[in-house]
Design a protein around this motif. Structure first.
Motif, PDB file in Angstrom:
ATOM      1  N   GLN A 204      31.307  16.560  36.333  1.00 51.67           N
ATOM      2  CA  GLN A 204      30.983  16.481  36.984  1.00 51.67           C
ATOM      3  C   GLN A 204      31.176  16.827  38.215  1.00 51.67           C
ATOM      4  O   GLN A 204      30.735  17.178  39.775  1.00 51.67           O
TER       5      GLN A 204
ATOM      6  N   THR B 220      30.596  19.091  41.486  1.00 48.35           N
ATOM      7  CA  THR B 220      30.789  19.792  42.720  1.00 48.35           C
ATOM      8  C   THR B 220      31.322  20.426  43.782  1.00 48.35           C
ATOM      9  O   THR B 220      31.216  20.730  44.341  1.00 48.35           O
TER      10      THR B 220
ATOM     11  N   ASN C  73      24.582  12.129  47.101  1.00 49.27           N
ATOM     12  CA  ASN C  73      23.209  12.254  46.067  1.00 49.27           C
ATOM     13  C   ASN C  73      23.048  14.070  46.440  1.00 49.27           C
ATOM     14  O   ASN C  73      22.427  14.364  45.749  1.00 49.27           O
TER      15      ASN C  73
ATOM     16  N   SER D 192      23.679  17.677  40.219  1.00 44.13           N
ATOM     17  CA  SER D 192      24.602  17.909  40.091  1.00 44.13           C
ATOM     18  C   SER D 192      25.074  16.777  38.881  1.00 44.13           C
ATOM     19  O   SER D 192      25.682  16.387  37.971  1.00 44.13           O
ATOM     20  N   THR D 193      24.542  15.535  39.342  1.00 45.56           N
ATOM     21  CA  THR D 193      24.581  14.443  37.851  1.00 45.56           C
ATOM     22  C   THR D 193      23.733  14.913  37.123  1.00 45.56           C
ATOM     23  O   THR D 193      23.476  14.360  35.708  1.00 45.56           O
ATOM     24  N   SER D 194      22.346  14.851  37.774  1.00 43.45           N
ATOM     25  CA  SER D 194      21.310  15.585  36.052  1.00 43.45           C
ATOM     26  C   SER D 194      21.655  16.423  35.445  1.00 43.45           C
ATOM     27  O   SER D 194      20.735  16.709  33.915  1.00 43.45           O
TER      28      SER D 194
ATOM     29  N   VAL E 119      24.336   6.732  32.498  1.00 46.62           N
ATOM     30  CA  VAL E 119      24.249   6.713  34.278  1.00 46.62           C
ATOM     31  C   VAL E 119      25.080   5.504  34.713  1.00 46.62           C
ATOM     32  O   VAL E 119      25.379   6.657  36.073  1.00 46.62           O
TER      33      VAL E 119
ATOM     34  N   LEU F  35      28.788   7.419  36.067  1.00 49.39           N
ATOM     35  CA  LEU F  35      28.204   9.286  36.852  1.00 49.39           C
ATOM     36  C   LEU F  35      28.323   8.377  38.554  1.00 49.39           C
ATOM     37  O   LEU F  35      28.706   8.838  39.176  1.00 49.39           O
ATOM     38  N   LEU F  36      27.722   6.830  38.155  1.00 49.40           N
ATOM     39  CA  LEU F  36      27.196   6.732  39.168  1.00 49.40           C
ATOM     40  C   LEU F  36      28.839   6.148  40.314  1.00 49.40           C
ATOM     41  O   LEU F  36      29.046   5.742  40.862  1.00 49.40           O
TER      42      LEU F  36
ATOM     43  N   SER G 203      30.170   8.568  41.960  1.00 49.43           N
ATOM     44  CA  SER G 203      29.517   9.440  42.964  1.00 49.43           C
ATOM     45  C   SER G 203      29.317   8.130  43.850  1.00 49.43           C
ATOM     46  O   SER G 203      29.349   8.623  45.070  1.00 49.43           O
TER      47      SER G 203
ATOM     48  N   GLN H  86      15.842  11.135  37.766  1.00 48.62           N
ATOM     49  CA  GLN H  86      17.490  10.663  38.722  1.00 48.62           C
ATOM     50  C   GLN H  86      17.008  12.344  40.078  1.00 48.62           C
ATOM     51  O   GLN H  86      16.925  12.630  40.980  1.00 48.62           O
TER      52      GLN H  86
ATOM     53  N   ASP I   3      20.259   7.623  42.400  1.00 50.62           N
ATOM     54  CA  ASP I   3      20.878   7.828  40.717  1.00 50.62           C
ATOM     55  C   ASP I   3      20.596   6.250  40.251  1.00 50.62           C
ATOM     56  O   ASP I   3      20.783   5.993  39.045  1.00 50.62           O
TER      57      ASP I   3
END
Length: 520
Positions: A63, A67, A83, A96-98, A325, A328-329, A332, A465, A471
């Motif tokens: 992640q 970024t 996001n 990027s999270t997906s 999730v 990562l959340l 972010s 997402q 997110d």
């Protein structure tokens, strides 16, 4: 399971386990020895360092670099919070999270193929010990190259992605073999000729809960060891925010070294498991496919085992997706890079909480009148409620729903403690529902079904997402999965499942519980 409740007498045909015990060294008496049990726990500890890294630092590192090399929807440099960040994924651009969630979906699909092949042959191999120790050793070796992947390029991100996929794939092999040892320890605690509910609760299930919990706790202790090293590196080594994830990479490599060393040490002490005789003329690869088909035909013989397995699988998919999730959340929301030091403490505390949750259940279960079924209902409630809380954050006008630091810390305690306890309980109860001699295959079934459905869950979450740029949206399908798992759990009759295994394995021609009672 058969040895939990079976009634032996000289008129009955000897079970497979009895036949093997006469000619093989791995009888029940061996699995009751503390030395063997401690060797297995050492192996569980060996998996912990890399397992903790693959769930926390590896996706966080991917992640971070995503970024750095990604771009906003307007073509600018990605911010550390928010996001709006996209990276190349094949010929398209994804969030990027997906990207991390898509990687998990792909690797999980590959796991499914390996699990199908492996689960069918493990019970026929006299090298289960080698398969277990070897897979854990390879698991550690995969983690070693991470410290060298520090360049801020797409090539580096690809390299990290490949290693992440390999870690996930190898994970299924050691989980199948590690779990297949639990019934052996439980069987060794079973008094011969006893089938009462009191014996099941006070001896067999108590032993199963202890073995299952301690296996998870020792794995968590291994993870805590690696995470403690990560904390020391993050707070001692320091470094600029842009390069903060380099600390993660170094910690992953050190964790790999720990796993390699302890897997080699434990391999000298744990005994081999006598295999079932392989059918003459059968090629193991084809045998694996045939056994997979025959296993599905056993639904009518062991319906409760299959219902429980499916409930466990669906819950595990929801549990895994939530954690993917959630971590990562966390970064972010609080800031990628600027929250890295706090993230190391956060992941460390999560393993402590998970261990305390399992240990607390292990201590309370035999000392209270709460049935194991009722414990499960309580754990499920917390799991469903945690996902529900996440769905509240979908609406931007709602002020809660994992939008504040305190929410992450509170639900870290609630979700990890209940999830670890439920996982321990599932492994113990499931072991009592398995036919003797097929432990690896049935634990492989749980892994295979989880993988077969898990990649779909990861793919759905990644797609949702990516399309919504929200997110918190994946918490909604996760909540429905947890509710479905709860429904299946509620209709599973575990007591009947134990009786089914006793009746069919011992060759009792009668039907139902009455035939068992009449043989007493």
């Amino acid at each position: 399971m058969s040895s939990d409740t079976r009634e032996r007498n000289s008129l009955k045909t000897p079970s497979l386990h009895e036949t093997i015990s006469e000619v093989a060294p791995n009888s029940d008496s061996i699995w009751s020895k503390k030395k063997i049990y401690r060797s297995w726990l050492l192996l569980c500890y060996a998996t912990g360092p890399v397992a903790s890294m693959s769930r926390t630092y590896v996706p966080a590192a991917i992640q971070s670099i995503a970024t750095l090399v990604g771009r906003t929807s307007q073509g600018g440099v990605c911010a550390r919070r928010g996001n709006d960040c996209y990276v190349k994924f094949g010929t398209s651009w994804v969030h990027s999270t997906s990207y991390v969630l898509y990687l998990k979906a792909i690797s999980t699909a590959v796991e499914g193929v390996i699990a199908i092949l492996f689960m069918g042959i493990a019970d026929y191999s006299n090298y289960r010990k080698i398969l277990l120790c070897g897979s854990i050793l390879f698991y550690g070796l995969i983690a070693l190259p991470f410290a060298g992947l520090t360049d801020k390029t797409y090539a580096t991100m690809t390299g990290l992605s490949v290693l992440y996929a390999l870690l996930n794939v190898t994970d299924c092999v050691y989980q199948i073999t590690e779990g297949s040892y639990i019934p052996l320890f439980m069987r060794a605690s079973s008094p011969k000729g006893e089938t009462s509910e009191e014996v099941r609760r006070n001896i067999i299930l108590k032993r199963g809960s202890t073995v299952s919990v301690m296996g998870i706790v020792l794995g968590n202790c291994g993870g805590l060891t690696a995470l403690l090293i990560g904390i020391i590196i993050s707070y001692g080594r320091g470094g600029p925010i842009a390069n903060g994830y380099h600390n993660f990479l170094l910690a992953i490599t050190i964790a790999g070294c720990l796993t390699v060393v302890f897997s080699i040490i434990s391999a000298y002490f744990i005994p081999s498991v006598q295999a079932k005789p392989k059918p003459k003329g059968e090629f193991l690869l084809f045998l694996s496919i045939k056994r997979c088909i025959s296993l599905l035909k056993n639904i009518t013989k062991y319906p409760q085992a299959f219902i429980y397995c499916i409930s466990w699988v669906i819950w595990n998919v929801s549990y895994s997706n939530f954690l993917s999730v959630f971590v990562l959340l966390f970064r972010s929301t609080l800031g990628i890079g600027s929250s890295d030091a706090e993230y190391t403490v956060y992941t460390f505390i999560s393993y402590i909480v998970a261990s305390l949750g399992s240990l607390g259940w292990m201590f309370l279960y035999p000392r209270t009148k709460i049935t194991i079924k009722q414990w499960g209902y309580g754990f499920f409630f917390v799991q469903v409620f945690s996902n529900f809380w996440g769905t509240l954050g979908i609406n931007s006008k709602v002020k809660i729903g994992f939008k504040h630091r305190w929410e992450f810390w509170v639900f870290e305690v609630l979700f990890n403690a209940s999830g670890s306890s439920l996982r321990s309980m599932n492994r113990a109860v499931y072991s009592t529902l398995l036919p003797e001699g097929d432990e690896a295959q049935y634990f492989g079934l749980e892994i295979m079904l989880g993988i077969a459905t898990g990649w779909i869950g990861s793919l759905v979450n990644a797609t949702i997402q990516d399309r919504t740029n929200n997110d918190r949206f994946p918490f909604l399908p996760n909540m429905f999965l947890a509710l479905i798992a709860l429904g299946l759990y509620s209709i599973c009759d575990t007591e009947k499942g134990m009786r089914d295994v006793e009746k069919l394995v011992d060759g009792d021609s009668g039907s139902g519980y009455d035939s068992i009672e009449s043989s007493k």
